[in-house]
Structure formats: C-alpha cells, structure tokens
Design an enzyme around this catalytic site. Structure first.
Site, PDB file in Angstrom:
ATOM      1  N   LYS A   1       0.846  -1.203   0.000  1.00 42.60           N
ATOM      2  CA  LYS A   1       0.000   0.000   0.000  1.00 42.60           C
ATOM      3  C   LYS A   1       0.878   1.248   0.000  1.00 42.60           C
ATOM      4  CE  LYS A   1      -4.208  -0.623   2.347  1.00 42.60           C
ATOM      5  NZ  LYS A   1      -4.993  -0.597   3.589  1.00 42.60           N
TER       6      LYS A   1
ATOM      7  N   PHE B   1     -31.637   9.476   2.906  1.00 39.77           N
ATOM      8  CA  PHE B   1     -31.615   8.063   3.273  1.00 39.77           C
ATOM      9  C   PHE B   1     -33.004   7.438   3.282  1.00 39.77           C
ATOM     10  CE2 PHE B   1     -27.274   6.639   4.078  1.00 39.77           C
ATOM     11  CZ  PHE B   1     -26.652   7.811   3.650  1.00 39.77           C
TER      12      PHE B   1
ATOM     13  N   GLY C   1     -34.723   0.392  -2.413  1.00 42.75           N
ATOM     14  CA  GLY C   1     -33.965  -0.334  -3.425  1.00 42.75           C
ATOM     15  C   GLY C   1     -33.578  -1.714  -2.953  1.00 42.75           C
TER      16      GLY C   1
ATOM     17  N   GLY D   1     -25.307  -1.727   1.732  1.00 43.94           N
ATOM     18  CA  GLY D   1     -24.117  -2.580   1.813  1.00 43.94           C
ATOM     19  C   GLY D   1     -22.936  -1.743   2.219  1.00 43.94           C
TER      20      GLY D   1
ATOM     21  N   CYS E   1     -19.461  -0.414   6.149  1.00 40.63           N
ATOM     22  CA  CYS E   1     -19.840   0.200   7.430  1.00 40.63           C
ATOM     23  C   CYS E   1     -21.195  -0.265   7.964  1.00 40.63           C
ATOM     24  CB  CYS E   1     -19.827   1.712   7.284  1.00 40.63           C
ATOM     25  SG  CYS E   1     -18.215   2.297   6.747  1.00 40.63           S
TER      26      CYS E   1
HETATM   27  C1  UGA Z   1     -21.725   5.388   5.889  1.00 38.79           C
HETATM   28  C2  UGA Z   1     -22.253   6.669   6.543  1.00 38.79           C
HETATM   29  O1  UGA Z   1     -23.174   7.301   5.665  1.00 38.79           O
HETATM   30  C3  UGA Z   1     -21.112   7.632   6.864  1.00 38.79           C
HETATM   31  O2  UGA Z   1     -21.627   8.772   7.542  1.00 38.79           O
HETATM   32  C4  UGA Z   1     -20.111   6.907   7.758  1.00 38.79           C
HETATM   33  O3  UGA Z   1     -18.999   7.745   8.067  1.00 38.79           O
HETATM   34  C5  UGA Z   1     -19.611   5.658   7.043  1.00 38.79           C
HETATM   35  O4  UGA Z   1     -20.746   4.811   6.745  1.00 38.79           O
HETATM   36  C6  UGA Z   1     -18.666   4.931   7.960  1.00 38.79           C
HETATM   37  O5  UGA Z   1     -19.099   4.456   9.010  1.00 38.79           O
HETATM   38  O6  UGA Z   1     -17.462   4.943   7.691  1.00 38.79           O
HETATM   39  P1  UGA Z   1     -20.903   4.706   3.439  1.00 38.79           P
HETATM   40  O7  UGA Z   1     -20.873   3.314   3.964  1.00 38.79           O
HETATM   41  O8  UGA Z   1     -19.747   5.230   2.689  1.00 38.79           O
HETATM   42  O9  UGA Z   1     -21.128   5.751   4.652  1.00 38.79           O
HETATM   43  O10 UGA Z   1     -22.137   4.817   2.463  1.00 38.79           O
HETATM   44  P2  UGA Z   1     -23.621   5.432   2.501  1.00 38.79           P
HETATM   45  O11 UGA Z   1     -23.693   6.542   1.547  1.00 38.79           O
HETATM   46  O12 UGA Z   1     -24.059   5.697   3.868  1.00 38.79           O
HETATM   47  O13 UGA Z   1     -24.457   4.213   1.902  1.00 38.79           O
HETATM   48  C7  UGA Z   1     -24.492   2.963   2.560  1.00 38.79           C
HETATM   49  C8  UGA Z   1     -25.404   2.017   1.832  1.00 38.79           C
HETATM   50  O14 UGA Z   1     -26.762   2.407   1.971  1.00 38.79           O
HETATM   51  C9  UGA Z   1     -25.154   1.923   0.320  1.00 38.79           C
HETATM   52  O15 UGA Z   1     -25.215   0.583  -0.096  1.00 38.79           O
HETATM   53  C10 UGA Z   1     -26.293   2.712  -0.290  1.00 38.79           C
HETATM   54  O16 UGA Z   1     -26.638   2.277  -1.585  1.00 38.79           O
HETATM   55  C11 UGA Z   1     -27.407   2.421   0.703  1.00 38.79           C
HETATM   56  N1  UGA Z   1     -28.464   3.452   0.730  1.00 38.79           N
HETATM   57  C12 UGA Z   1     -28.180   4.710   1.121  1.00 38.79           C
HETATM   58  C13 UGA Z   1     -29.751   3.099   0.379  1.00 38.79           C
HETATM   59  O17 UGA Z   1     -30.048   1.941   0.022  1.00 38.79           O
HETATM   60  N2  UGA Z   1     -30.732   4.061   0.435  1.00 38.79           N
HETATM   61  C14 UGA Z   1     -30.482   5.325   0.829  1.00 38.79           C
HETATM   62  O18 UGA Z   1     -31.429   6.146   0.864  1.00 38.79           O
HETATM   63  C15 UGA Z   1     -29.162   5.663   1.179  1.00 38.79           C
END
Ligand code: UGA
Length: 476
Positions: free
Chosen positions: A49, A280, A284, A288, A291
C-alpha cells in the site's frame, strides 16, 4: 475545498500528525489534514500500500483524492511510511484509522486497534494524544488507555504512573486518548472532510480538547464535545439510525408494491416533515458497504452483551437481507425462468462513485443469478477490477463488458444494481435495440418509469407500483 494554510511548524506544536492505517478512512483523513496545512505522516504496515502511494497513485478510487495525493506528495506535507513505530515516535497527535472488521459472532474484531495501542506504548517518548477515529464499540477507548498504560509500564518499569498518565520510555511521558469518529461517506469522503455537519470529540482533558480544536479550527461547523464512551456511541448510533431509515423505507416499498402505491412519493411526502427529513429514504436493494452491515451487527452485539434487547436493530438487518429476494422475485416474475438467460448487470460497487464492492448488494444479485444458472454480463464504471477477484471472467457465463451497451448485447434483461449517474444518461433506445428482450429491472429506482415504458421497456422497479402496472399491461 478549504484554503491551504502554510503552517511551517507542521502539526499543532512542532511535530507532524501521524495517521495510522491508510484505508478508506485514513487516506482521505491524512490528505485532508495535509490540505489544511498540517505536516502528516501516513503510516501503514502493508508495504504494498505504501509503495503504491509513494509512486503517486491512490490505492482506491475516491473523487478528488488523486488530485490531493499528487498535490501533497509534491508539497511534502503528506509522507507515506511503512515505519509505523517511527511515525508514532515523531508525532504528538496520532490518529488511529486501522480496520475493525467483523468477527463471526458479529462483534468487532479489535485486534488491529490493540496492536496499534502497543505500538504507541513502545514509542511513548513524550506527551501524545491518541485519537481513535476507526468505528469501535463504546468502551474501546478505555481499553486503549489500559493497554498503552500497561505496555508503556512494561517497557519502562514503574515510573510513578497513575491510570491515564503512564510512564513511557522517557521520564514523565504522558498520553491522552480521545475519540473523534469519522462521518465520511465513500464517494464523498473528501467533500465530507472539508464540509462536516459536525465534529464529535470525546476527551478527558483540556489539553486533548485544545489540540483537536486547533487541528479542526479551519473547518467551520459545530463541535460536539463529550466523554469517550458517548462519542463512540454517537458514531454507532448515527450509522444504525441511517440503516434504520433505509430498512424502514424498504419495508414501505414492499407495501407500495402490494397496494400499487409509489414509494418515491411516500418518501417525499414524509420527508418534507423536518422531523423526518429527505435523506436516506431511497428504496432499493438495500444497504451494503464496509460500514452499515458491520456496524449494525457490532451495535447489536454490544446491546445484547449488556442485556439490552436489540430487536429493532435485528429487524433492520432482517429487512435488509430480504431485499435481494424481493428483487429476484421481480426478475423471476418478468422472465419466468432464469436458467440459461443472459442478464446484463449494471453496477457492482455497493454504491456509486466508489470502486468498493465490500458487502455490495449488487454482488449478492450476481451470486443469485449464477446460482439459478443465468449468464451474467457485468459492467461498472469503477468496480470491475475488484469484482473480477470475486467472480473471475468465464466467457459465456461471467463476462465483463467495456460499456453498458456491450453488456446489453443479447441480454434477456438489464438489471440496475448501482445507481451510477452514467446509467441514467444512457441512450436507452440503443440499449433496447441491443437486447434480446426489453426487460428492465431497476433495483435502485434510478429511471423514470413512464419514460422507460414509453421507450418500449417492460420496466420494473422497487415500490413504484411497477408490478401492478406490468401485470395490468400484460393482462391486456
Ligand atoms: C456510511 C455513513 O453514511 C457515513 O456517515 C459513515 O462515516 C460511514 O458509513 C462509515 O461508518 O465509515 P458509506 O458506507 O460510505 O457511509 O455509504 P452510505 O452513503 O451511507 O451508503 C451505505 C449504503 O446504503 C449503500 O449501499 C447505499 O446504496 C445504501 N443506501 C443509502 C440506500 O439503500 N438508500 C439510501 O437512501 C441511502
């Protein structure tokens, strides 16, 4: 992006900041600090890395990150290093960004955190502020404190330590542990770093608080100051609450399908209430990534370990696991038999703007399709190299395509599993012409149902009354 400040003195004080762990949290954070003007050592014991970063190439895709990496390798404010000991020894503030994967029982595996705590103890050559940034269960900071205290004492026997303040290699070496959870979203991590809604810091001393406030001073947002356990719990609660919103709307989505209602309008109708909010609430194929699924499990484990019934979290997880079945049912409904059919899968990443496929719902769809004997034609703008590690190319069964149009060639259905903007802008007429049968199952509600039907597709989506519409249409 924040204006660059030229702090010739390095980090707060004279020393650089050390960021341990150059993964999805550590690398954007380190580059963010460098952009704010701090001198940053980015340390990781994964030699490849660091070698990769030293060649000037980002180790994963994140918008704007390559630019920052190039800029701060050149400015000298970001220095990747495999010598974790030396990075800790050189720094006064050490951010811990190592992985906290999931153990089989759902609990967080904190072995990397423990190992880092021992490394810090070995290199406690003066006051250090150890900042826990990785997502960890409440009370981890206490364990880090105990570990550093214990190993620092072992290195340099009894030197008048009293709990939090431990004797290190040098007489009088002290440390504080703070919690400063990250709220970065993959695909927006750099933007999130510079535009946080809040910064949470869990501290036990004024010195620790002061140092963290100094580091973050250029970022204008509320700072929530708490004790250690509260700060840790804020992170887990935030992720669990967001996951809950997603599973809630997904359950409503299934009801919408059953009664012919439209989940997007329901989301808008409830989201206009500021107590609920719009974000949020996209229905769908579920959440995933590295996190949400893992953090939900870890919080559930923590709750139940302390005798707190975790029912609500379990329900959130159950709804999420069922999403793939709901999606597959729609596809089966559309195609009847999947065996021997060619399915174009658009999107492999767990969400757009990332090449991350960890816990990706899209890959669960691919797995189900292959189990049922379908051939998959896969396309994702960024995530194909990663997906190839899991599902290697097998011509005629697993094909990786150079574009969505190529994936659509001869397909009996196109499925949308990640809502890349690129897919919205496709020439869908051209897509349709390339297909064997114009069936489109939109697992992310990316496209406009009436436009797709007008374009001649049999179009199905999640909770937008599509099943009823399609059934009515085919009954005519
Ligand atoms: C998430 C949190 O949003 C961040 O605030 C946090 O810092 C991060 O985890 C972490 O703990 O490090 P992330 O996993 O990058 O961020 O992605 P998100 O944008 O939160 O989406 C997570 C999942 O939820 C994705 O698969 C997305 O497609 C899904 N999702 C999101 C939905 O199915 N519907 C929604 O309305 C929003």
């Amino acid at each position: 992006m924040a204006a660059v400040r030229d702090r010739k003195s390095g980090g707060p004080g004279k020393e650089p900041i050390a960021v341990l762990g150059m993964g999805h949290v550590g690398l954007p954070t380190a580059l963010g600090f460098a952009e704010l003007g701090w001198q940053v050592l980015g340390a990781d014991d994964m030699v490849e890395k660091i070698d990769h970063l030293k060649t000037g190439k980002a180790t994963f895709y994140e918008p704007d990150m390559q630019e920052l990496l190039t800029k701060h390798l050149a400015s000298g404010r970001f220095q990747p290093t495999k010598d974790v000991d030396a990075a800790v020894a050189a720094a006064r503030v050490v951010f811990v960004c190592v992985g906290t994967p999931q153990r089989e029982n759902g609990a967080a595996d904190l072995s990397q955190i423990e190992s880092v705590a021992r490394t810090i103890a070995r290199n406690l050559n003066g006051y250090k502020l150890v900042v826990e940034k990785s997502t960890v269960p409440a009370s981890t900071a206490e364990r880090i404190k105990r570990t550093i205290g214990r190993y620092a004492r072992t290195e340099t026997p009894a030197n008048g330590t009293n709990g939090r303040r431990a004797a290190g290699k040098e007489s009088g070496a002290r440390f504080d542990v703070a919690s400063n959870p990250e709220f970065l979203q993959e695909g927006k991590a750099i933007h999130n770093f510079f535009h946080p809604e809040r910064i949470v810091i869990g501290v036990e001393s004024d010195q620790a608080r002061q140092l963290l406030e100094d580091i973050y001073r250029p970022l204008k947002c509320p700072i929530v100051v708490t004790d250690l356990a509260t700060s840790e719990l804020i992170k887990h609660s935030a992720n669990a609450f967001l996951s809950t919103k997603i599973s809630f709307i997904n359950m409503i989505s299934d009801i919408c399908d059953a009664v012919g209602a439209d989940v997007a309008s329901v989301a808008r109708g409830i989201g206009l209430d500021p107590r609920i909010g719009h974000q949020f609430l996209s229905a769908g194929i579920g959440f995933g990534g590295y996190c949400f699924p893992k953090d939900l499990k870890a919080l559930l484990y923590l709750a139940e370990e302390h005798g707190v019934p975790g029912g609500i979290l379990r329900a959130v997880e159950d709804v999420n696991l069922r999403r793939i079945e709901v999606f597959m049912d729609k596809l089966r409904h559309a195609l009847w038999v999947l065996q021997g059919k060619k399915i174009a899968v658009l999107g492999l990443a767990f969400k757009p703007l990332t090449d991350d496929i960890r816990e990706s719902p899209a890959l669960r769809v691919v797995e189900e399709l292959l189990k049922e004997g379908a051939a998959v034609r896969l396309y994702d703008p960024e995530a194909m190299p990663a997906a190839q590690q899991v599902y290697p190319e097998a011509p005629g069964r697993v094909d990786y395509c150079r574009s969505a149009y190529e994936a659509a060639r001869g397909a009996h259905a196109v499925v949308i599993t990640t809502e890349w903007e690129e897919f919205r802008k496709l020439n869908w007429k051209k897509m349709q012409e390339a297909m064997e049968v114009p069936v489109l199952v939109d697992g992310r509600n990316l496209l406009d149902p009436s436009a797709m039907r007008e374009a001649g597709f049999e179009y199905f989506s999640m909770g937008r009354g599509s099943r009823q519409v399609a059934m009515t249409a085919s009954a005519k």
